[in-house]
Write an enzyme that holds these catalytic residues in place. Structure first.
Site, PDB file in Angstrom:
ATOM      1  N   HIS A 159     -57.439   1.780  79.406  1.00 58.86           N
ATOM      2  CA  HIS A 159     -57.728   2.577  78.214  1.00 58.86           C
ATOM      3  C   HIS A 159     -59.147   3.127  78.263  1.00 58.86           C
ATOM      4  CE1 HIS A 159     -58.174   3.513  73.846  1.00 58.86           C
ATOM      5  NE2 HIS A 159     -56.934   3.925  74.049  1.00 58.86           N
ATOM      6  N   CYS A 160     -60.075   2.321  78.738  1.00 60.57           N
ATOM      7  CA  CYS A 160     -61.469   2.772  78.848  1.00 60.57           C
ATOM      8  C   CYS A 160     -61.612   3.949  79.804  1.00 60.57           C
ATOM      9  CB  CYS A 160     -62.358   1.631  79.348  1.00 60.57           C
ATOM     10  SG  CYS A 160     -62.364   0.163  78.308  1.00 60.57           S
ATOM     11  N   LEU A 161     -60.717   4.043  80.768  1.00 61.01           N
ATOM     12  CA  LEU A 161     -60.826   5.049  81.821  1.00 61.01           C
ATOM     13  C   LEU A 161     -60.134   6.368  81.484  1.00 61.01           C
ATOM     14  CD1 LEU A 161     -60.103   2.594  84.778  1.00 61.01           C
ATOM     15  CD2 LEU A 161     -62.244   3.883  84.481  1.00 61.01           C
TER      16      LEU A 161
END
Length: 369
Positions: free
Chosen positions: A353-355
Site C-alpha cells: 500500500h505504501c508503494l
C-alpha cells in the site's frame, strides 16, 4: 462543466472559492473502480540497505498482479531504469501491454505518499482533478525529496488535469476513506509538529474537508512500533466498505503494540458515521515481530492494496499469514485475495500500500458498497 486542463490553483484556504469540495470533487474509496495504479520504481539503496536487489522479485510479482487487473503507470528516471524494470516484470509474468513507463525521476519509491491524489466528480462531463499536497519525507527524515515533491504536478500536466495546491504537507498513507464522506486518520501523524506546526487539529480538519471532499474526520491515536511515518493509518485500520473496517490487533499482551492497538479499537467502537450508524469492525491479527539487524519493522497485514480484481496482501513467513488472508478474503467476495512475500520489502519500512497510489475511474455513482 470542465475546469481548464493543466490549470493550477494555488489556494489560500478561506479566500479562494475554487476549492475541490466547493466544486463537488471528492476522493473516492480505494475499493472504487480504478483506471490505473501509479508506482515509482524502487532504486534508492538507502531505503533497503544491503537488500535492494532482494526486493525486486516480490515487487515485480505485485506489478504482475496489478497488470492483470488494470493499467499500471510506473515512474522511472531514464531508459536504463526502464529496461531494468522491464526485465524483472517479464520474469514475473506482468502483462507488458498493461504497463506504461513515464520518465519522471524520483528520490524514492513510496508513491502512496508522494504520488498524485486523484479526485473525481459525481456529475458527468467533469474531468478528474489532482491534489498536489506538499511532501517532506515524513518530517524531513530522508532528504533529498525534491523530485518526489514534483510528482503530482508532473502527472497533472502529463494527463492535462486541473491541479489544486493546498500548500501544506499531507501523505496518502496517513488517510483512509469510505467513499461516503468519512476520512480516517491518526493524531500521531497529522498532529505531529514535523508536518504542519502552524496548524492545529481544527485547521487540519478544514483542509481535509476542503481538498478531499469529506464531511467527517475520525481520529485514531498512535501507530505501530517501527513505523517511521509517525503513525500512518494504512498500517492500522482500513475501510473495506462504507461502514466496515479491518483493524489489526496484537494478541500478545507483552508486545509494545498491544495497548496502542487496543486503544484504537475502543475508539473505532465509539465512532459513529454520518448517518449515525456504528462501524462494523473485523479484527485482523498482527504477525509475530519482524526484526532485522536488531530493528523492529512495521510489519502489518493492513498494508494491503485493493486493485480492481485483486487484494494484494503482504505476508511475512508467519503462522498468521494464512488466517489473515482468510479474514481479508471474507471482506472482499468480489476480488481474489493474494499474499505476496514482503519479508525483504518490509526492511524498507513499508509494503504494497505504501508503494502504490490508485487512479480512480470517473463515475457518476460513487461505489460505497
Amino acid at each position: 462543466m470542465k475546469i481548464d486542463p493543466g490549470f493550477f490553483f494555488k489556494n489560500s484556504l478561506g479566500k479562494d472559492p475554487l476549492l475541490p469540495a466547493d466544486l463537488g470533487y471528492f476522493f473516492p474509496a480505494e475499493f472504487h473502480r480504478h483506471d490505473a495504479t501509479w508506482l515509482s520504481w524502487p532504486h534508492k539503496q538507502a531505503s533497503w540497505p544491503g537488500k535492494i536487489n532482494k526486493i525486486y522479485p516480490a515487487y515485480a510479482t505485485f506489478v504482475a498482479y496489478l497488470s492483470r487487473s488494470e493499467q499500471v503507470n510506473i515512474l522511472v528516471a531514464d531508459d536504463r531504469m526502464q529496461q531494468f524494470a522491464q526485465d524483472h516484470l517479464a520474469k514475473a509474468g506482468a502483462i507488458e501491454q498493461r504497463v506504461r513507463f513515464h520518465h519522471f525521476p524520483t528520490n524514492d519509491a513510496w508513491c502512496r505518499d508522494h504520488g498524485p491524489a486523484f479526485l473525481i466528480h459525481p456529475k458527468p462531463g467533469w474531468s478528474k482533478a489532482i491534489v498536489d499536497w506538499g511532501y517532506n519525507a515524513w518530517g524531513d527524515k530522508y532528504p533529498p525529496y525534491d523530485l518526489d515533491n514534483q510528482v503530482p504536478e508532473r502527472v497533472a500536466l502529463h494527463l492535462g488535469l486541473p491541479c489544486f495546491r493546498p500548500g501544506i504537507v499531507m501523505e496518502g498513507g496517513s488517510v483512509d476513506f469510505n467513499g461516503a464522506g468519512t476520512l480516517l486518520t491518526t493524531e500521531a501523524c497529522l498532529l505531529h509538529p514535523n508536518r504542519n506546526p502552524h496548524l492545529n487539529r481544527k485547521q487540519i480538519e478544514t483542509y481535509l474537508k476542503a481538498y478531499y471532499g469529506v464531511q467527517q474526520i475520525l481520529w485514531l491515536k498512535d501507530g505501530i512500533l517501527g513505523d517511521d511515518t509517525d503513525g500512518h493509518v494504512d498500517d492500522l485500520t482500513r475501510f473495506v466498505s462504507k461502514n466496515k473496517v479491518l483493524t489489526v490487533l496484537e494478541s500478545n499482551r507483552k508486545d509494545e503494540n498491544y495497548q496502542v492497538l487496543q486503544e484504537n479499537l475502543k475508539l473505532l467502537e465509539s465512532f459513529r458515521l454520518l448517518d449515525g450508524s456504528s462501524l462494523e469492525i473485523v479484527e485482523l491479527p498482527m504477525p509475530a515481530p519482524v526484526v532485522c539487524q536488531g530493528v523492529r519493522l512495521p510489519a502489518s497485514y493492513a498494508n494491503f492494496y485493493i486493485a480492481n480484481s485483486y487484494v494484494i496482501v503482504p505476508t511475512f513467513r508467519d503462522a498468521h499469514d494464512e488466517p489473515a488472508l482468510d479474514i481479508i478474503s471474507s471482506c472482499f467476495p468480489d476480488r481474489e485475495v493474494v499474499g505476496v512475500d514482503s519479508w525483504d520489502l518490509i526492511w524498507g519500512l513499508g509494503s504494497f500500500h505504501c508503494l502504490s497510489q490508485q487512479e480512480p475511474a470517473a463515475s457518476t455513482i460513487p461505489d460505497v458498497s
